[in-house]
Design a protein around this motif. Structure first.
Motif, short mmCIF file in Angstrom:
data_model
loop_
_atom_site.label_atom_id
_atom_site.label_comp_id
_atom_site.label_asym_id
_atom_site.label_seq_id
_atom_site.Cartn_x
_atom_site.Cartn_y
_atom_site.Cartn_z
N VAL A 124 -39.94 24.93 -50.36
CA VAL A 124 -39.26 26.22 -50.27
C VAL A 124 -37.93 26.04 -49.56
O VAL A 124 -37.82 25.31 -48.58
CB VAL A 124 -40.14 27.24 -49.50
N CYS A 125 -36.92 26.72 -50.08
CA CYS A 125 -35.59 26.70 -49.47
C CYS A 125 -35.22 28.13 -49.11
O CYS A 125 -35.15 29.00 -49.98
CB CYS A 125 -34.56 26.12 -50.45
N GLU A 126 -35.02 28.39 -47.83
CA GLU A 126 -34.66 29.74 -47.40
C GLU A 126 -33.18 30.00 -47.65
O GLU A 126 -32.33 29.18 -47.34
CB GLU A 126 -34.97 29.93 -45.92
N ILE A 127 -32.89 31.16 -48.24
CA ILE A 127 -31.51 31.52 -48.56
C ILE A 127 -31.19 32.90 -47.98
O ILE A 127 -32.10 33.69 -47.72
CB ILE A 127 -31.26 31.53 -50.09
N PRO A 128 -29.91 33.19 -47.77
CA PRO A 128 -29.54 34.51 -47.25
C PRO A 128 -29.91 35.61 -48.24
O PRO A 128 -29.84 35.41 -49.46
CB PRO A 128 -28.02 34.41 -47.08
N HIS B 101 -30.02 37.25 -57.52
CA HIS B 101 -29.94 35.83 -57.17
C HIS B 101 -28.50 35.35 -57.25
O HIS B 101 -27.86 35.45 -58.30
CB HIS B 101 -30.83 35.01 -58.10
N ASP B 102 -28.00 34.83 -56.15
CA ASP B 102 -26.61 34.40 -56.06
C ASP B 102 -26.48 32.97 -56.60
O ASP B 102 -27.07 32.04 -56.05
CB ASP B 102 -26.18 34.44 -54.59
N PRO B 103 -25.70 32.76 -57.68
CA PRO B 103 -25.52 31.41 -58.23
C PRO B 103 -24.94 30.43 -57.20
O PRO B 103 -25.14 29.22 -57.31
CB PRO B 103 -24.54 31.62 -59.39
N GLY B 104 -24.25 30.96 -56.19
CA GLY B 104 -23.71 30.10 -55.15
C GLY B 104 -24.77 29.40 -54.32
O GLY B 104 -24.49 28.41 -53.63
N GLN B 105 -26.03 29.91 -54.40
CA GLN B 105 -27.12 29.30 -53.64
C GLN B 105 -27.81 28.18 -54.40
O GLN B 105 -28.70 27.51 -53.84
CB GLN B 105 -28.16 30.38 -53.27
N PHE C 294 -35.94 34.44 -49.87
CA PHE C 294 -34.99 35.26 -49.13
C PHE C 294 -35.40 35.37 -47.67
O PHE C 294 -36.55 35.67 -47.36
CB PHE C 294 -34.92 36.67 -49.72
N ALA C 295 -34.47 35.11 -46.78
CA ALA C 295 -34.72 35.33 -45.36
C ALA C 295 -34.91 36.83 -45.13
O ALA C 295 -34.08 37.63 -45.51
CB ALA C 295 -33.54 34.83 -44.53
N GLY C 296 -36.04 37.21 -44.57
CA GLY C 296 -36.33 38.62 -44.35
C GLY C 296 -37.04 39.29 -45.49
O GLY C 296 -37.34 40.49 -45.43
N GLY C 297 -37.34 38.54 -46.55
CA GLY C 297 -38.09 39.11 -47.67
C GLY C 297 -37.21 39.47 -48.85
O GLY C 297 -36.00 39.66 -48.71
N ASP D 191 -29.70 20.53 -52.94
CA ASP D 191 -29.74 19.71 -51.73
C ASP D 191 -31.18 19.57 -51.21
O ASP D 191 -31.60 18.49 -50.79
CB ASP D 191 -28.86 20.32 -50.63
N LYS D 192 -31.92 20.67 -51.25
CA LYS D 192 -33.31 20.64 -50.77
C LYS D 192 -34.16 19.71 -51.63
O LYS D 192 -35.00 18.96 -51.12
CB LYS D 192 -33.89 22.06 -50.81
#
Length: 265
Positions: free
Chosen positions: A208-212, A114-118, A138-141, A124-125
């Motif tokens: 839900v918030c989609e993240i890279p 998990h990236d703290p930058g996210q 995660f986008a793509g699982g 925001d969401k």
């Protein structure tokens, strides 16, 4: 350590990290969080700061406790939480939530996936949707092994279809929640409760918030099939009376089938 900023418009965040086998990864996770201990701003202009990082030692088999002690000695914003024995990821996360002091709580894993930058995206969401609970997706699982993803997907499908269809359709260990809700759930939920089910007791609807996607750091996963099965059973047993009614129906049908079979034979 003060966890409230002098700026009333600056949201404070407690990051909770349950640690079971994090000897080789937790220092890097804390290092990534360090830059967010200074005031930052999200894309949408929300000011925030990570005011504390709670490392919950879940009595794992490695030297995580030593690393946690070292990190707490080095950073005044790192707070260790010690459990008397291994209680599992959800109980360790609840212990950290109960010990938090900030406006918001973020939970992340020990392995660095998990990236703290996210965190800013989740905040925001939450503001956009006026939600007190946001799950990162995660986008793509999720970057886990194929068998673990299949098991997790099946368990969550079973939960939403048969146990509690009115609740959210997605759970993740990367979450952002309001501090008030997180501490209240941490105060009354027992160690055997599935955390995300407990959150549905007080949160009407999560978002839900989609993240890279982000590759996990190389490590031996702590999730064996036995532990995943334990998570699933905790999920079922925490889902109110519906599982009991389901078991009763299955038992009644089995009894009826037995009677009919005996009469036929």
């Amino acid at each position: 350590m003060e966890t409230q900023s002098d700026n009333p418009f600056l949201a404070t965040i407690s990051v909770v990290v349950p640690v079971y086998r994090g000897e080789s990864t937790i220092a890097r996770v804390v290092g990534e969080l360090e830059r967010f201990t200074k005031p930052s701003t999200t894309i949408n202009g929300v000011g925030y700061v990570v005011s504390e990082v709670l490392l919950v030692n879940d009595s794992g088999p490695d030297n995580s406790a030593t690393v946690i002690n070292d990190l707490a000695g080095k950073h005044d914003w790192v707070r260790p939480v010690w459990l008397s024995r291994n209680f599992g990821q959800h109980a360790a996360t609840l212990a950290g939530m109960s010990s938090s002091t900030s406006d918001w709580i973020v939970t992340i894993d020990e392995d660095g996936q998990h990236d703290p930058g996210q965190i800013a995206l989740l905040l925001d969401k939450a503001v956009e949707e006026n939600s007190s609970l946001v799950y990162a997706k995660f986008a793509g699982g999720a970057p886990h092994s194929k068998w673990r993803n299949i098991f997790s997907t099946t368990a969550k499908w079973f939960y939403t279809k048969f146990l509690s269809p009115q609740d959210g359709e997605f759970f993740s260990s990367f979450r952002l929640m309001s501090g008030e809700i997180g501490r209240s759930v941490g105060a009354y939920a027992g160690s055997g409760v599935y955390l995300d089910v407990a959150l549905t007791w007080v949160v009407e609807k999560s978002v839900v918030c989609e993240i890279p996607p982000r590759a996990e750091y190389p490590r031996q996963t702590g999730f064996t099939f036995k532990r995943l099965l334990s998570h699933f059973l905790r999920l079922v047993l925490s889902s109110g009376t519906r599982p009991l009614r389901l078991v009763s129906i299955i038992g009644s049908l089995s009894f009826l089938f037995g009677v009919l079979y005996a009469a036929y034979v």
